[in-house]
Design a protein around this motif. Structure first.
Motif, PDB file in Angstrom:
ATOM      1  N   ILE A  96       7.747  10.689   8.175  1.00 40.31           N
ATOM      2  CA  ILE A  96       7.705   8.953   7.663  1.00 40.31           C
ATOM      3  C   ILE A  96       8.561   7.608   7.969  1.00 40.31           C
ATOM      4  O   ILE A  96       9.996   8.213   7.825  1.00 40.31           O
ATOM      5  CB  ILE A  96       7.653   8.823   6.200  1.00 40.31           C
ATOM      6  N   ASP A  97       8.253   6.299   8.780  1.00 37.68           N
ATOM      7  CA  ASP A  97       9.112   5.836   9.269  1.00 37.68           C
ATOM      8  C   ASP A  97       9.509   4.849   8.276  1.00 37.68           C
ATOM      9  O   ASP A  97      10.750   4.165   7.894  1.00 37.68           O
ATOM     10  CB  ASP A  97       9.240   5.128  10.637  1.00 37.68           C
ATOM     11  N   VAL A  98       8.806   4.252   7.001  1.00 38.22           N
ATOM     12  CA  VAL A  98       8.279   3.134   6.563  1.00 38.22           C
ATOM     13  C   VAL A  98       8.273   3.659   5.253  1.00 38.22           C
ATOM     14  O   VAL A  98       6.918   4.257   4.992  1.00 38.22           O
ATOM     15  CB  VAL A  98       7.965   2.299   7.147  1.00 38.22           C
ATOM     16  N   HIS A  99       8.626   3.667   3.918  1.00 32.03           N
ATOM     17  CA  HIS A  99       8.141   3.646   2.956  1.00 32.03           C
ATOM     18  C   HIS A  99       7.603   2.495   1.967  1.00 32.03           C
ATOM     19  O   HIS A  99       8.951   1.685   2.064  1.00 32.03           O
ATOM     20  CB  HIS A  99       9.456   4.376   2.144  1.00 32.03           C
ATOM     21  N   VAL A 100       7.097   2.376   1.232  1.00 31.47           N
ATOM     22  CA  VAL A 100       6.238   0.882   0.824  1.00 31.47           C
ATOM     23  C   VAL A 100       5.954   1.570  -0.633  1.00 31.47           C
ATOM     24  O   VAL A 100       5.268   2.772  -1.044  1.00 31.47           O
ATOM     25  CB  VAL A 100       4.958   0.768   1.176  1.00 31.47           C
ATOM     26  N   ARG A 101       6.575   0.652  -1.351  1.00 31.00           N
ATOM     27  CA  ARG A 101       5.904   0.371  -3.215  1.00 31.00           C
ATOM     28  C   ARG A 101       5.167  -0.144  -3.219  1.00 31.00           C
ATOM     29  O   ARG A 101       5.406  -1.016  -2.883  1.00 31.00           O
ATOM     30  CB  ARG A 101       7.449   1.022  -4.071  1.00 31.00           C
ATOM     31  N   LYS A 102       4.085  -0.149  -4.099  1.00 29.58           N
ATOM     32  CA  LYS A 102       3.520  -1.164  -4.780  1.00 29.58           C
ATOM     33  C   LYS A 102       3.226  -1.254  -6.006  1.00 29.58           C
ATOM     34  O   LYS A 102       2.969   0.249  -6.748  1.00 29.58           O
ATOM     35  CB  LYS A 102       2.340  -1.229  -4.162  1.00 29.58           C
ATOM     36  N   GLY A 103       2.414  -2.262  -6.665  1.00 33.22           N
ATOM     37  CA  GLY A 103       2.592  -1.670  -8.006  1.00 33.22           C
ATOM     38  C   GLY A 103       3.467  -1.283  -9.461  1.00 33.22           C
ATOM     39  O   GLY A 103       3.136  -1.486 -10.369  1.00 33.22           O
ATOM     40  N   GLN A 104       5.108  -2.750  -8.788  1.00 32.15           N
ATOM     41  CA  GLN A 104       5.756  -2.627  -9.446  1.00 32.15           C
ATOM     42  C   GLN A 104       5.715  -3.854 -10.876  1.00 32.15           C
ATOM     43  O   GLN A 104       5.793  -4.621 -10.682  1.00 32.15           O
ATOM     44  CB  GLN A 104       6.534  -2.434  -9.005  1.00 32.15           C
ATOM     45  N   GLY A 105       4.788  -3.510 -12.119  1.00 32.90           N
ATOM     46  CA  GLY A 105       5.008  -4.318 -12.910  1.00 32.90           C
ATOM     47  C   GLY A 105       3.270  -4.861 -12.437  1.00 32.90           C
ATOM     48  O   GLY A 105       2.751  -5.873 -13.785  1.00 32.90           O
ATOM     49  N   VAL A 106       2.514  -4.727 -11.634  1.00 33.47           N
ATOM     50  CA  VAL A 106       1.163  -5.506 -11.412  1.00 33.47           C
ATOM     51  C   VAL A 106       0.129  -3.760 -10.980  1.00 33.47           C
ATOM     52  O   VAL A 106       0.825  -3.408 -10.686  1.00 33.47           O
ATOM     53  CB  VAL A 106       1.130  -6.505 -11.152  1.00 33.47           C
ATOM     54  N   PRO A 107      -0.776  -4.623 -11.476  1.00 36.95           N
ATOM     55  CA  PRO A 107      -2.655  -3.314 -10.988  1.00 36.95           C
ATOM     56  C   PRO A 107      -1.854  -3.542  -8.976  1.00 36.95           C
ATOM     57  O   PRO A 107      -2.237  -4.785  -8.570  1.00 36.95           O
ATOM     58  CB  PRO A 107      -3.338  -4.438 -11.001  1.00 36.95           C
ATOM     59  N   ALA A 108      -2.644  -2.204  -8.457  1.00 34.43           N
ATOM     60  CA  ALA A 108      -2.086  -2.291  -7.127  1.00 34.43           C
ATOM     61  C   ALA A 108      -2.960  -1.722  -6.196  1.00 34.43           C
ATOM     62  O   ALA A 108      -2.590  -0.304  -6.580  1.00 34.43           O
ATOM     63  CB  ALA A 108      -0.739  -2.766  -5.895  1.00 34.43           C
ATOM     64  N   TYR A 109      -3.558  -1.720  -5.193  1.00 33.22           N
ATOM     65  CA  TYR A 109      -4.306  -0.457  -4.813  1.00 33.22           C
ATOM     66  C   TYR A 109      -3.842  -0.606  -3.456  1.00 33.22           C
ATOM     67  O   TYR A 109      -3.883   0.709  -2.532  1.00 33.22           O
ATOM     68  CB  TYR A 109      -6.028  -0.837  -5.365  1.00 33.22           C
ATOM     69  N   SER A 110      -4.299  -1.887  -2.585  1.00 33.86           N
ATOM     70  CA  SER A 110      -4.104  -1.571  -1.321  1.00 33.86           C
ATOM     71  C   SER A 110      -1.837  -1.532  -0.853  1.00 33.86           C
ATOM     72  O   SER A 110      -0.718  -1.613  -1.519  1.00 33.86           O
ATOM     73  CB  SER A 110      -4.519  -2.790  -0.545  1.00 33.86           C
ATOM     74  N   LEU A 111      -1.957  -0.798  -0.198  1.00 37.46           N
ATOM     75  CA  LEU A 111      -0.494  -0.324   0.824  1.00 37.46           C
ATOM     76  C   LEU A 111      -0.411  -2.143   1.663  1.00 37.46           C
ATOM     77  O   LEU A 111       0.696  -2.313   1.191  1.00 37.46           O
ATOM     78  CB  LEU A 111      -0.868   0.102   1.664  1.00 37.46           C
ATOM     79  N   PHE A 112      -0.876  -2.928   1.785  1.00 33.33           N
ATOM     80  CA  PHE A 112      -0.784  -4.412   2.116  1.00 33.33           C
ATOM     81  C   PHE A 112      -0.336  -5.351   0.737  1.00 33.33           C
ATOM     82  O   PHE A 112       0.333  -6.519   0.855  1.00 33.33           O
ATOM     83  CB  PHE A 112      -1.282  -4.995   2.381  1.00 33.33           C
ATOM     84  N   GLU A 113      -0.318  -4.129  -0.747  1.00 37.31           N
ATOM     85  CA  GLU A 113       0.498  -4.621  -1.640  1.00 37.31           C
ATOM     86  C   GLU A 113       1.800  -4.798  -2.127  1.00 37.31           C
ATOM     87  O   GLU A 113       2.909  -5.209  -3.126  1.00 37.31           O
ATOM     88  CB  GLU A 113      -0.772  -5.255  -2.979  1.00 37.31           C
ATOM     89  N   GLY A 114       2.260  -3.985  -1.455  1.00 40.45           N
ATOM     90  CA  GLY A 114       3.301  -3.055  -1.347  1.00 40.45           C
ATOM     91  C   GLY A 114       4.773  -3.583  -0.428  1.00 40.45           C
ATOM     92  O   GLY A 114       4.344  -4.532   0.076  1.00 40.45           O
ATOM     93  N   THR A 115       5.814  -3.664  -0.956  1.00 41.80           N
ATOM     94  CA  THR A 115       6.900  -3.823   0.039  1.00 41.80           C
ATOM     95  C   THR A 115       7.535  -2.836   0.499  1.00 41.80           C
ATOM     96  O   THR A 115       7.568  -1.735  -0.333  1.00 41.80           O
ATOM     97  CB  THR A 115       7.828  -5.117  -1.349  1.00 41.80           C
ATOM     98  N   THR A 116       8.570  -2.418   1.525  1.00 40.97           N
ATOM     99  CA  THR A 116       8.799  -1.113   2.366  1.00 40.97           C
ATOM    100  C   THR A 116      10.443  -1.699   1.306  1.00 40.97           C
ATOM    101  O   THR A 116      10.662  -2.490   0.829  1.00 40.97           O
ATOM    102  CB  THR A 116       9.911  -2.075   3.926  1.00 40.97           C
ATOM    103  N   ASP A 117      11.506  -0.864   1.174  1.00 41.21           N
ATOM    104  CA  ASP A 117      12.923  -0.200   1.014  1.00 41.21           C
ATOM    105  C   ASP A 117      13.480  -1.104   1.249  1.00 41.21           C
ATOM    106  O   ASP A 117      14.624  -1.795   0.341  1.00 41.21           O
ATOM    107  CB  ASP A 117      12.659   0.827   1.358  1.00 41.21           C
ATOM    108  N   GLU A 118      13.543  -2.480   2.445  1.00 38.36           N
ATOM    109  CA  GLU A 118      14.145  -3.678   2.524  1.00 38.36           C
ATOM    110  C   GLU A 118      13.736  -4.801   2.022  1.00 38.36           C
ATOM    111  O   GLU A 118      13.836  -6.148   2.088  1.00 38.36           O
ATOM    112  CB  GLU A 118      14.407  -3.480   4.127  1.00 38.36           C
ATOM    113  N   GLY A 119      12.235  -5.123   1.447  1.00 38.10           N
ATOM    114  CA  GLY A 119      12.150  -6.217   0.150  1.00 38.10           C
ATOM    115  C   GLY A 119      11.144  -6.300   1.376  1.00 38.10           C
ATOM    116  O   GLY A 119      10.379  -7.811   0.854  1.00 38.10           O
ATOM    117  N   SER A 121       7.196  -7.253   3.117  1.00 40.28           N
ATOM    118  CA  SER A 121       5.854  -6.797   3.189  1.00 40.28           C
ATOM    119  C   SER A 121       5.389  -5.736   3.934  1.00 40.28           C
ATOM    120  O   SER A 121       5.603  -6.026   5.006  1.00 40.28           O
ATOM    121  CB  SER A 121       4.764  -8.376   2.729  1.00 40.28           C
ATOM    122  N   SER A 122       4.702  -5.256   3.786  1.00 39.24           N
ATOM    123  CA  SER A 122       3.315  -4.491   4.625  1.00 39.24           C
ATOM    124  C   SER A 122       3.044  -4.959   6.113  1.00 39.24           C
ATOM    125  O   SER A 122       3.487  -4.658   6.434  1.00 39.24           O
ATOM    126  CB  SER A 122       3.021  -3.365   4.264  1.00 39.24           C
TER     127      SER A 122
END
Length: 197
Positions: A96-119, A121-122
Motif C-alpha cells: 500500500i502506497d497511501v493510507h486513508v483514515r475516515k470517520g473521525q468523529g463523523v459518519p463516513a462510508y466513502s474512501l473519498f471522505e477520508g484524509t491521508t496520513d499527510e492530511g 483529501s483522498s
C-alpha cells in the motif's frame, strides 16, 4: 494518466469475528494481496482506507446509543488504535502506497471522505498523482465499497469494481449496490478479465 487500486476498509472489525464481520472478508484480504503480488507493476498507486472512529462519543450519531438500526447507526467498531481498526493480517500492507483514515468523529462510508496520513483529501491525493482510472476492491459491497465507487465516478474517474475481491453484508443489498454502480457508469469485472501489462 495513471491507474490506482482503491482498497476499501479491509479491517479486522469488518472480517469474520469482528464487530461487524462480513462473510468472505478474510478471503478478500488474502485475495487482494495475491492479486497485487501477481501484478506488481500494474498500478501506479495503491490507496487503502480504514474506518478510524473516535473512542469517545457517538461519532456524529454513527455509533448507536441503544440498539443499532444497521442503516444509520451501528455497534461500536473500528475505534482508532484498537485491534479491530487494524488492517486484516492477510492484507500485505507493504503493498500500500497511501493510507486513508475516515470517520473521525463523523459518519463516513466513502474512501473519498477520508484524509491521508499527510492530511490531504483522498481526491486530492489521487489528482496530484494524475490518476484517471481506479479499480475498487474491499468491504462491504453494499456500504463502503458502494459509496467509494460512486464517489470515484462523481470525481470523474473511470471506475472498475473487481467483483471477486469484494464482500457484502447481505446478498440482495449487495446485488442492488452493484447494479447501481453499473448504472452510474462503473464497470463490474472479475480480476481474471483485467488485462495486465
Amino acid at each position: 494518466m495513471a491507474r490506482a487500486l482503491l482498497i476499501v476498509d479491509v479491517q479486522n472489525d469488518f472480517t469474520e469475528g469482528g464487530a461487524l464481520g462480513v462473510r468472505g472478508g478474510a478471503a478478500v484480504a488474502d485475495g487482494v494481496t495475491r492479486y497485487l503480488r501477481a501484478h506488481p507493476h500494474f498500478y501506479d498507486l495503491v490507496m487503502a482506507s480504514r474506518d478510524w472512529h473516535d473512542p469517545d462519543g457517538s461519532n456524529g450519531g454513527h455509533f448507536a446509543d441503544g440498539l443499532p438500526d444497521y442503516v444509520d447507526t451501528w455497534p461500536r467498531h473500528c475505534v482508532a488504535g484498537s485491534p479491530g481498526a487494524e488492517y486484516h493480517p492477510a492484507l500485505d500492507t507493504s503493498l500500500i502506497d497511501v493510507h486513508v483514515r475516515k470517520g473521525q468523529g463523523v459518519p463516513a462510508y466513502s474512501l473519498f471522505e477520508g484524509t491521508t496520513d499527510e492530511g490531504t483529501s483522498s481526491g486530492e491525493a489521487l489528482a496530484d498523482r494524475g490518476v484517471t482510472e481506479v479499480d475498487v476492491v474491499g468491504i462491504a459491497t453494499d456500504h463502503c465499497v458502494r459509496a467509494s465507487a460512486l464517489d470515484a465516478i462523481a470525481h470523474g474517474l473511470h471506475v472498475r469494481v473487481i467483483t471477486d475481491l469484494i464482500a457484502g453484508v447481505a446478498v440482495d443489498p449487495s446485488a442492488a449496490a452493484l447494479a447501481e454502480m453499473a448504472r452510474q457508469g462503473g464497470e463490474l469485472v472479475p480480476s481474471a478479465s483485467i488485462a495486465v501489462a
